[in-house]
Scaffold this motif. Structure first.
Motif, PDB file in Angstrom:
ATOM      1  N   ARG A 177      25.965-113.076  74.146  1.00 29.37           N
ATOM      2  CA  ARG A 177      25.406-114.152  74.954  1.00 29.37           C
ATOM      3  C   ARG A 177      23.974-113.773  75.301  1.00 29.37           C
ATOM      4  N   TRP A 178      23.074-114.667  74.954  1.00 25.75           N
ATOM      5  CA  TRP A 178      21.668-114.509  75.299  1.00 25.75           C
ATOM      6  C   TRP A 178      21.400-115.443  76.468  1.00 25.75           C
ATOM      7  N   ASP A 179      20.817-114.911  77.554  1.00 27.40           N
ATOM      8  CA  ASP A 179      20.487-115.786  78.678  1.00 27.40           C
ATOM      9  C   ASP A 179      19.337-115.209  79.486  1.00 27.40           C
ATOM     10  N   ASN A 180      18.877-116.006  80.437  1.00 21.01           N
ATOM     11  CA  ASN A 180      17.773-115.551  81.282  1.00 21.01           C
ATOM     12  C   ASN A 180      18.110-115.654  82.764  1.00 21.01           C
ATOM     13  N   ALA A 181      19.400-115.512  83.092  1.00 23.11           N
ATOM     14  CA  ALA A 181      19.789-115.431  84.502  1.00 23.11           C
ATOM     15  C   ALA A 181      19.221-114.126  85.067  1.00 23.11           C
ATOM     16  N   PRO A 182      18.729-114.139  86.291  1.00 23.56           N
ATOM     17  CA  PRO A 182      18.044-112.958  86.838  1.00 23.56           C
ATOM     18  C   PRO A 182      18.987-111.871  87.359  1.00 23.56           C
ATOM     19  N   HIS A 183      20.038-111.569  86.620  1.00 18.11           N
ATOM     20  CA  HIS A 183      21.033-110.593  87.074  1.00 18.11           C
ATOM     21  C   HIS A 183      20.680-109.148  86.750  1.00 18.11           C
ATOM     22  N   TRP A 184      19.750-108.918  85.849  1.00 14.72           N
ATOM     23  CA  TRP A 184      19.442-107.556  85.392  1.00 14.72           C
ATOM     24  C   TRP A 184      17.938-107.300  85.504  1.00 14.72           C
ATOM     25  N   HIS A 226      24.123-110.054  76.234  1.00 21.97           N
ATOM     26  CA  HIS A 226      25.422-109.419  76.444  1.00 21.97           C
ATOM     27  C   HIS A 226      26.040-109.232  75.064  1.00 21.97           C
ATOM     28  N   ILE A 227      26.491-108.036  74.766  1.00 25.32           N
ATOM     29  CA  ILE A 227      27.167-107.764  73.500  1.00 25.32           C
ATOM     30  C   ILE A 227      28.600-107.388  73.850  1.00 25.32           C
ATOM     31  N   GLY A 228      29.525-108.257  73.448  1.00 27.56           N
ATOM     32  CA  GLY A 228      30.898-108.081  73.900  1.00 27.56           C
ATOM     33  C   GLY A 228      30.937-108.207  75.410  1.00 27.56           C
ATOM     34  N   SER A 229      31.948-107.651  76.019  1.00 31.31           N
ATOM     35  CA  SER A 229      32.074-107.785  77.471  1.00 31.31           C
ATOM     36  C   SER A 229      31.482-106.605  78.230  1.00 31.31           C
ATOM     37  N   GLU A 230      30.967-105.604  77.529  1.00 32.82           N
ATOM     38  CA  GLU A 230      30.539-104.379  78.207  1.00 32.82           C
ATOM     39  C   GLU A 230      29.047-104.082  78.147  1.00 32.82           C
ATOM     40  N   VAL A 231      28.360-104.441  77.083  1.00 35.08           N
ATOM     41  CA  VAL A 231      26.990-103.975  76.837  1.00 35.08           C
ATOM     42  C   VAL A 231      25.975-105.057  77.194  1.00 35.08           C
ATOM     43  N   ILE A 232      24.932-104.658  77.927  1.00 36.74           N
ATOM     44  CA  ILE A 232      23.807-105.535  78.253  1.00 36.74           C
ATOM     45  C   ILE A 232      22.562-104.886  77.661  1.00 36.74           C
ATOM     46  N   GLU A 233      21.799-105.652  76.886  1.00 34.11           N
ATOM     47  CA  GLU A 233      20.575-105.132  76.278  1.00 34.11           C
ATOM     48  C   GLU A 233      19.393-106.021  76.629  1.00 34.11           C
ATOM     49  N   PRO A 234      18.189-105.437  76.624  1.00 31.39           N
ATOM     50  CA  PRO A 234      16.991-106.257  76.797  1.00 31.39           C
ATOM     51  C   PRO A 234      16.894-107.274  75.657  1.00 31.39           C
ATOM     52  N   SER A 235      16.236-108.369  75.916  1.00 31.06           N
ATOM     53  CA  SER A 235      16.038-109.398  74.905  1.00 31.06           C
ATOM     54  C   SER A 235      14.678-110.045  75.118  1.00 31.06           C
TER      55      SER A 235
END
Length: 123
Positions: free
Chosen positions: A70-77, A88-97
């Motif tokens: 999931r690619w998004d721009n919610a200000p959560h990170w 978001h990659i799968g349910s565990e990994v968050i990466e910069p985009s």
């Protein structure tokens, strides 16, 4: 932009459902779902506001509903490089985009599908 994406990526798109599309002056609201030829689904929420800001989420999932990306721009990170844009990659990994739109997301999906034979998703 959606009609262009549908033409350019017709080889991977099986079905399109537009739930809402409103375009007024320089703003738009798009909610849609694309069923891809391998059975996966891309859910789209993309909004452009009058002040020029955008809010988006491109949620790519397996047929059983589990997340692929999931690619998004919610200000959560806020600590990520390029925040608020992230993936978001799968349910565990968050990466910069980087900022995403339908064309860039479908380009990534097409590349992923080509490099990872995902035809088993159809089961």
């Amino acid at each position: 932009m959606l009609p262009k994406a549908l033409r350019e990526f017709s080889a991977i798109i099986e079905e399109v459902r537009v739930d809402r599309f409103v375009h007024v002056a320089n703003t738009y609201e798009l909610r849609a779902s694309l069923k891809l030829r391998n059975g996966s689904i891309l859910n789209i929420k993309d909004y452009l506001f009058a002040d020029g800001t955008r809010k988006y989420a491109y949620h790519w999932q397996f047929p059983d509903g589990s997340l692929i990306r999931r690619w998004d721009n919610a200000p959560h990170w806020p600590g990520l490089v390029g925040a608020p844009h992230h993936c978001h990659i799968g349910s565990e990994v968050i990466e910069p985009s980087t900022p995403k739109d339908i064309l860039s997301v479908l380009t990534e999906i097409e590349s992923n599908m080509a490099s990872n034979d995902k035809d088993h998703l159809r089961a």
